[in-house]
Design an enzyme around this catalytic site. Structure first.
Site, PDB file in Angstrom:
ATOM      1  N   GLU A  94      39.398  37.292  33.752  1.00  0.00           N
ATOM      2  CA  GLU A  94      40.060  36.305  34.602  1.00  0.00           C
ATOM      3  C   GLU A  94      39.124  35.766  35.677  1.00  0.00           C
ATOM      4  O   GLU A  94      38.189  36.444  36.093  1.00  0.00           O
ATOM      5  CB  GLU A  94      41.208  36.973  35.368  1.00  0.00           C
ATOM      6  N   CYS A 108      36.749  33.038  42.386  1.00  0.00           N
ATOM      7  CA  CYS A 108      36.559  34.487  42.270  1.00  0.00           C
ATOM      8  C   CYS A 108      36.366  34.811  40.787  1.00  0.00           C
ATOM      9  O   CYS A 108      37.226  34.487  39.971  1.00  0.00           O
ATOM     10  CB  CYS A 108      37.809  35.166  42.836  1.00  0.00           C
ATOM     11  N   CYS A 115      37.251  48.093  34.468  1.00  0.00           N
ATOM     12  CA  CYS A 115      36.394  48.643  35.524  1.00  0.00           C
ATOM     13  C   CYS A 115      36.490  50.159  35.504  1.00  0.00           C
ATOM     14  O   CYS A 115      37.558  50.719  35.263  1.00  0.00           O
ATOM     15  CB  CYS A 115      36.832  48.107  36.889  1.00  0.00           C
ATOM     16  N   CYS A 119      39.901  52.361  41.539  1.00  0.00           N
ATOM     17  CA  CYS A 119      40.522  52.235  42.867  1.00  0.00           C
ATOM     18  C   CYS A 119      42.045  52.209  42.707  1.00  0.00           C
ATOM     19  O   CYS A 119      42.567  51.504  41.839  1.00  0.00           O
ATOM     20  CB  CYS A 119      40.043  50.968  43.579  1.00  0.00           C
ATOM     21  N   CYS A 122      44.328  48.890  42.761  1.00  0.00           N
ATOM     22  CA  CYS A 122      43.855  47.765  41.953  1.00  0.00           C
ATOM     23  C   CYS A 122      44.325  47.905  40.514  1.00  0.00           C
ATOM     24  O   CYS A 122      44.140  48.950  39.892  1.00  0.00           O
ATOM     25  CB  CYS A 122      42.329  47.747  42.016  1.00  0.00           C
ATOM     26  N   CYS A 333      44.014  40.978  41.282  1.00  0.00           N
ATOM     27  CA  CYS A 333      43.028  41.165  40.226  1.00  0.00           C
ATOM     28  C   CYS A 333      43.607  41.985  39.077  1.00  0.00           C
ATOM     29  O   CYS A 333      44.173  43.043  39.266  1.00  0.00           O
ATOM     30  CB  CYS A 333      41.824  41.820  40.898  1.00  0.00           C
TER      31      CYS A 333
HETATM   32 FE1  SF4 Z   1      37.041  48.071  40.078  1.00  0.00          FE
HETATM   33 FE2  SF4 Z   1      39.368  47.234  41.044  1.00  0.00          FE
HETATM   34 FE3  SF4 Z   1      37.878  48.979  42.427  1.00  0.00          FE
HETATM   35 FE4  SF4 Z   1      37.073  46.418  42.152  1.00  0.00          FE
HETATM   36  S1  SF4 Z   1      38.897  47.142  43.245  1.00  0.00           S
HETATM   37  S2  SF4 Z   1      35.811  48.268  41.943  1.00  0.00           S
HETATM   38  S3  SF4 Z   1      37.814  45.976  40.071  1.00  0.00           S
HETATM   39  S4  SF4 Z   1      38.845  49.342  40.425  1.00  0.00           S
END
Ligand code: SF4
Length: 346
Positions: A94, A108, A115, A119, A122, A333
């Site tokens: 995206e 963005c 990923c 986190c 997220c 995201c």
């Molecule tokens: Fe990965 Fe989401 Fe952390 Fe960014 S915020 S590093 S995309 S897990």
């Protein structure tokens, strides 16, 4: 058919010069080609009419120019547009266009499919890492968005941890910066990281880019819970790397701080944050956590947000409150991807 050919969008200006010299062509030809590809969005060599016919045929024999169109576009009532792109192996990523004022937008973009950083706040973190994006896949998000309107600034803040795909990201940055290509100045591109310390140092040595660090906590205990990367690189190491980056690059580092209700939004946190930032040339972007269905965290109260911001401002720390845009579309995201893939699975 394209497998044996080279995608010119994967090459920096220097690499393109090398490729052309293999074909026996002069350096200045690079400028012509860059203009066709990045300023006029032409992908068919036949249409590059200021190149000799024989040269065009040589190019078509050895190379191609990839081009993307979004598979899904969602537009929010505030003008934020979210694009979902399908990749050649069936994966998707995206990009989000965020309007800044009447005729300028920030884009963005993503740097990985999924990923690995996990986190907790997220959505992308829940997918795990599928693969790195190649340089041309990073660049094509910008090229596609440019055909939908001007893009003033680029932020590498979408899906993926850019510093976990460092070589491809640096190649993509150098492609953004080519004068006769996309022509972005280094001050118009920001890379956001969750805090990979050795790569922050390497980044500062290898390329110019503005750095944003997703901080989100003022103690190792809380940050570890929100961001597992903190176990590898605790706050003291992260802040030292940021201090050094700011010194080496003579640029301010931006710290992103998502205020989460009763987790990291107290005045004590604000106090600890001021201490952490001591001696780092920086500014702080505060973002109120966007509570959604099934979210494990709460939005902060209005009072907590105001008190936190005032505390920083009173101590001469530039602290802006970033409005959460695109509330009525899948703005966070990873949300659009999860919606589309979810629909496909049913
Ligand atoms: Fe990965 Fe989401 Fe952390 Fe960014 S915020 S590093 S995309 S897990």
């Amino acid at each position: 058919m394209n497998k044996d050919k080279i995608d010119l969008k994967s090459l920096t200006q220097e690499q393109l010069e090398g490729f052309l010299s293999e074909l026996g062509k002069e350096k200045y030809r690079v400028k012509q080609i860059l203009r066709w590809i990045y300023q006029r969005h032409v992908t068919d060599f036949e249409q590059m009419t200021d190149l000799a016919k024989l040269f065009r045929a040589q190019l078509a024999d050895r190379a191609f120019v990839s081009s993307w169109k979004p598979e899904v576009v969602e537009t929010s009532s505030d003008g934020t547009r979210k694009y979902l792109f399908r990749l050649d192996d069936g994966e998707s990523v995206e990009a989000v266009r965020i309007p800044m004022d009447e005729d300028r937008a920030t884009l963005c973009i993503s740097t990985q499919v999924g990923c690995a950083m996990g986190c907790q706040f997220c959505m992308t973190g829940t997918f795990g890492l599928t693969r790195n994006l190649r340089p041309e896949e990073i660049v094509n998000q910008v090229c596609a968005a440019l055909q939908d309107g001007p893009v003033g600034n680029i932020v590498l803040m979408g899906m993926g941890e850019p510093l976990h795909n460092l070589d491809n990201v640096i190649t993509a940055l150098n492609i953004f910066y080519a004068d006769d290509g996309l022509g972005y100045g280094t001050r118009r591109v920001t890379l956001s990281t969750c805090g990979l310390v050795p790569e922050i140092e390497e980044l500062g040595e290898r390329v110019k880019v503005k750095l944003a660090v997703s901080l989100n906590a003022t103690t190792d205990e809380v940050r570890q819970k929100l961001m597992p990367i903190n176990q590898r690189y605790p706050l003291v190491e992260l802040m030292n790397a940021c201090r050094l980056f700011a010194q080496v690059t003579r640029q301010r580092v931006t710290f992103e701080y998502i205020l989460i209700g009763e987790i990291n939004d107290s005045l004590l946190d604000a106090k600890r944050l001021v201490k952490l930032l001591h001696g780092v040339r920086c500014k702080v972007n505060l973002i109120a956590y966007n509570e959604h269905d099934g979210a494990q965290f709460r939005a902060p109260s209005e009072e907590a947000i105001k008190a936190f911001q005032s505390y920083l401002l009173q101590r001469d720390i530039v602290a802006t409150l970033r409005a959460s845009k695109g509330q009525d579309i899948s703005a966070a995201c990873g949300q659009l991807k999860s919606q589309v893939e979810g629909k496909q699975e049913t």
